[in-house]
Write an enzyme that holds these catalytic residues in place. Structure first.
Site, short mmCIF file in Angstrom:
data_model
loop_
_atom_site.label_atom_id
_atom_site.label_comp_id
_atom_site.label_asym_id
_atom_site.label_seq_id
_atom_site.Cartn_x
_atom_site.Cartn_y
_atom_site.Cartn_z
N GLU A 247 -1.47 0.34 2.42
CA GLU A 247 -1.22 -0.27 1.12
C GLU A 247 -2.42 -1.10 0.69
O GLU A 247 -2.62 -2.24 1.16
CB GLU A 247 0.03 -1.15 1.16
CG GLU A 247 0.35 -1.71 -0.22
CD GLU A 247 1.60 -2.58 -0.27
OE1 GLU A 247 2.43 -2.50 0.63
OE2 GLU A 247 1.71 -3.34 -1.25
N LYS B 290 17.70 -2.52 15.07
CA LYS B 290 17.14 -1.56 14.12
C LYS B 290 18.09 -1.18 12.98
O LYS B 290 18.05 -0.06 12.50
CB LYS B 290 16.66 -0.29 14.85
CG LYS B 290 15.64 -0.60 15.94
CD LYS B 290 15.18 0.61 16.71
CE LYS B 290 14.19 0.20 17.78
NZ LYS B 290 13.81 1.26 18.67
N ASP C 226 7.43 -2.24 18.31
CA ASP C 226 8.28 -1.14 17.88
C ASP C 226 8.47 -1.25 16.37
O ASP C 226 9.16 -2.16 15.89
CB ASP C 226 9.63 -1.24 18.61
CG ASP C 226 10.52 -0.04 18.34
OD1 ASP C 226 10.31 0.62 17.29
OD2 ASP C 226 11.41 0.24 19.16
N HIS D 274 -3.68 -5.35 -8.20
CA HIS D 274 -3.52 -4.02 -7.63
C HIS D 274 -4.50 -3.03 -8.27
O HIS D 274 -5.13 -2.23 -7.59
CB HIS D 274 -2.08 -3.51 -7.81
CG HIS D 274 -1.26 -3.72 -6.58
ND1 HIS D 274 -1.25 -2.84 -5.53
CD2 HIS D 274 -0.45 -4.73 -6.23
CE1 HIS D 274 -0.45 -3.29 -4.59
NE2 HIS D 274 0.05 -4.44 -4.98
#
Ligand code: ADP
Length: 425
Positions: A115, A247, A323, A419
């Site tokens: 990104e 998760k 993770d 951006h």
């Protein structure tokens, strides 16, 4: 213009820039601020090489540049440990932000992302924090959880079992069974929840420098194996019941914490807010209340009182071998901003940051190098757990940097222009 001609034009322009660089004396290259290297050298490979040597002086063999990547050793390393049916490896850029001052120590923080603008933005937040004397962070709770579910003949039998398992006399036994499987895990608590004929046990344990899922899984399995023969009326339905909660989004981790619960704060002056963040203290506070508190409440959000904590959590997780699926609960975060005299007090409260410096992807060469550079690689021999604690504080402070910059951009309506400037070639 045809593509071939355009490419040729580009190559010529690059060549000219390289020639310009070849006449630059070494001295002036050393003085180039690292974020301007590509622009001034006109050579992205060389810019990365120079930046890598600046930030990772001891990592000559670091396979950042592709050419020095030892694929054969890499595949030996991951076989039987990290991945099955391997067909290759993923390439992804890693950049650095900083220095980010946390508890009076300066860190260069590695972030892996695709990104554009994320690092530039977080770097601005890091600068605002640095100019304000740095961030302070504390781990306020620590413990990884696993939650098996057991079934009973009746709800009453389940309720009686729940009383039995949480009685003070039982805890030393549970603890001993748990410890029989690990040198580093230490059982902290067990909390039963009864639902009809089912009892959900939430075990929580400290796990040293490991994130701890394997460790707690093994320890809890040993407890259940010891309970079943002495409580013949109960049956194991599953070792993991979703009350862990691993998760998946849940209120459980937001309320009770999971992994490390961390709070991190900084106090910024009016001058820093205006000159670095290009906004004002009242605008920032107003934006935070409206967006991150009211907006998130209206959205029914759990743990989402922030602008983009998961951006920084995930990028840091990828760079340091965590993770990445645990970004869900690790990104739970409440951003608070309050006026304090003529300054602004900003804090992130993150109850469930799940990190480790041993196990999982932390042993892979690039990821380990990133952990080394942060001073938290591997097991902390003097004080097991201290490396993982420090890493969790780095996560929280990096999130604070990211939150400051994005919320500042939103409060002054600079988001789209930033951006467009940064990730549109
Ligand atoms: P996880 O439980 O996070 O999935 P692993 O079980 O894969 O992690 O890795 C932890 C391993 O590292 C265990 O075998 C443990 O004995 C070992 N270890 C060595 N030093 C430490 C330490 N300081 N803290 C935690 N684990 C350690």
């Amino acid at each position: 213009m045809k593509k071939g001609a355009r490419d040729f034009g580009k190559r010529v322009a690059q060549q000219q820039k390289k020639q310009l660089h070849s006449v630059l004396p070494q001295q002036s290259i050393e003085n180039i601020p690292h974020h301007k290297l590509e622009h001034l050298l006109g050579d992205t490979l060389q810019a990365v090489q120079i930046r890598k040597d600046r930030f990772f002086p001891n990592a000559k063999g670091l396979p950042v540049l592709g050419s020095d990547f030892d694929a054969a050793s890499f595949y030996d390393l991951v076989h039987g440990t990290n991945c099955e049916n391997v067909v290759g490896f993923l390439t992804m850029p890693i950049g650095v932000i900083g220095p980010l001052r946390i508890n009076d120590v300066d860190y260069t923080v590695p972030l892996a992302t695709t990104e554009g603008a994320l690092l530039a933005s977080a770097n601005r937040g890091a600068r605002a924090i640095r100019e304000s004397g740095g961030a302070q962070a504390r781990v306020v709770r620590d413990g990884m959880s696993r939650s098996p579910v057991l079934s009973f003949e009746s709800a009453c039998a389940g309720a009686e079992f729940a009383q039995w398992v949480q009685s003070p006399e039982m805890f030393p036994k549970l603890s001993e069974w748990f410890s029989s499987t690990t040198n580093f895990g230490k059982l902290k608590s067990v909390k039963p929840t009864v639902a009809g004929r089912y009892v959900f046990l939430r075990f929580e344990a400290t796990t040293g420098d490991a994130m701890g899922m394997n460790m707690v899984g093994k320890g809890v399995n040993a407890i259940i194996e010891n309970i079943l023969p002495i409580q013949p009326q109960c049956k194991l339905v599953a070792l993991s019941s979703n009350m862990c909660t691993d998760k998946k989004p849940s209120a459980m981790n937001w309320v009770n914490g999971r992994g490390k619960s961390v709070v991190c704060e900084a106090v910024l002056s009016k001058q820093t807010v205006e000159s670095v963040l290009k906004t004002t203290i009242p605008e920032l506070i107003h934006l935070n209340i409206t967006k991150n508190l009211i907006g998130s409440a209206l959205a029914g959000s759990i743990g989402g009182n922030n602008a983009h904590a998961s951006n920084l959590v995930t990028a840091l997780f990828l760079a340091t071998g965590q993770d990445p699926a645990q970004n869900i609960e690790s990104s739970n975060c409440m951003l608070l901003m309050e006026a304090m005299d003529d300054k602004i007090h900003v804090s992130v409260t993150m109850p469930s940051i799940e990190v480790g410096t041993v196990g999982g992807g932390t042993a892979l060469p690039v990821q380990q190098c990133m952990l080394e550079q942060l001073g938290v690689a591997g097991a902390n021999r003097e004080s097991p757990g201290a490396n993982a604690m420090k890493l969790s504080q780095i996560v929280a402070a990096t999130v604070l940097a990211g939150e400051l910059s994005l919320n500042a951009a939103l409060s002054s309506n600079h988001l789209i222009s930033a951006h467009m400037d940064l990730n549109r070639k």
